[in-house]
Design a protein around this motif. Structure first.
Motif: not given
Length: 316
Positions: A177-184, A209-212, A229-241
């Motif tokens: 997640s772009v936002d989470d990473t920025s915070e960390i 780009n996909r998160q934006a 997929a449920p094991n796809s990190s970038n897909s799970l981050r899109l749900v969170e966004v």
């Protein structure tokens, strides 16, 4: 005479960019070309990308997916997945005389090279990522044990202790997640002002780009569907966004996973797809919605991608 109720109208906002990125395109093409060159079977260590539809399609063509190099027979080629592998894996393949093709995304390989350089310079690396993810395992395997530490959350960033604050660097997993990473990263820079940042952004262009794109539609939607997929990190981050934008979001792998009851009362629905999900699954999900609703489709474009990565020399 029975009266047929008209189908309720839904505005469908389709995020763009979505779906396959250049690294995924390259990895899948490597498997397809290897099958053409060597014939079936071709072995792949770990899922080439995190998408069951893609993996099953390659299995049907003759690819065999295994989790360990020991599961690869002698004298057959092996492919390493797009997520990257520890150095020990190609070394073990070479020791056995196995021919191998590395489908690691070039943007992940860039992180690997930076990790090596930072450690060579005497720095300890704080790596922002998710424990157990193949990309994290692969990156940790590029440098000697004890030279890299995992930071998963903002709380970790606040709590971690280091021996030499003047010789630190940080890197990140490419699918966060772009936002989470920025915070960390903000916390790490506050606590360790001398920490060295990577050259360029580690989070890959496709993830950003996909998160934006999701952010651009989620605030207008009652429900957002993320295909992945449920094991796809970038897909799970899109749900969170999408959820952080205030709407309901569901991760689905394909059309059959869509529960039409989710859309009771919904007027506007958003759709996107993770970087490992093919466009055919997007259309499948849309067709599922069209079974009950009258859809008005609109693609919302926030960026245009034209990146392509070279194939390994052995397949060019």
């Amino acid at each position: 005479m029975e009266t047929v109720s008209p189908r309720r109208k839904i505005d469908l906002l389709i995020a763009a960019p979505r779906g396959f990125c250049a690294g995924v395109d390259r990895a899948i093409r490597i498997v397809e070309l290897a099958l053409e060159r060597y014939g079936a079977p071709v072995y792949v260590r770990h899922e080439i990308v995190h998408n069951r539809y893609v993996v099953d399609g390659l299995k049907a063509k003759g690819a065999v997916f295994v989790e360990h190099l020991d599961d690869v027979p002698d004298d057959l080629p092996v492919i390493f997945s797009a997520h990257g592998v520890p150095k020990s894996v190609p070394e073990a393949a070479s020791a056995r005389g196995l021919e191998y093709l590395d489908a690691t995304c070039p943007l992940v390989s860039k992180v690997h090279r930076q990790a090596e350089k930072m450690v060579t310079e005497g720095r300890h690396i704080l790596f922002v990522g998710h424990r157990g993810h193949p990309e994290v395992i692969g990156t940790f395997g590029q440098v000697p044990e004890g030279t890299i530490s995992l930071v998963e959350t903002a709380a970790d960033a606040e709590a971690i202790e280091v021996n030499d604050p003047g010789n630190l660097a940080f890197l990140t997993q490419t699918t966060l997640s772009v936002d989470d990473t920025s915070e960390i990263v903000t916390i790490l820079k506050r606590r360790f002002p001398a920490i060295l940042a990577p050259k360029g952004e580690d989070i890959c262009y496709a993830t950003s780009n996909r998160q934006a794109a999701v952010k651009s539609i989620a605030g207008k939607c009652d429900v957002v569907l993320v295909i992945g997929a449920p094991n796809s990190s970038n897909s799970l981050r899109l749900v969170e966004v999408a959820q952080r934008s205030g709407c309901v979001a569901h991760l689905v792998q394909r059309g059959l996973d869509v529960d039409l009851a989710w859309f009771d009362g919904a007027r506007t629905v958003g759709i996107t797809a993770g970087a490992s999900a093919p466009e055919t699954l997007v259309r499948e999900v849309i067709d599922r919605l069209a079974e009950r609703f009258e859809l008005t489709e609109r693609e919302v474009v926030t960026a245009t991608e034209g990146i392509a990565f070279k194939l390994p020399k052995a397949l060019q």
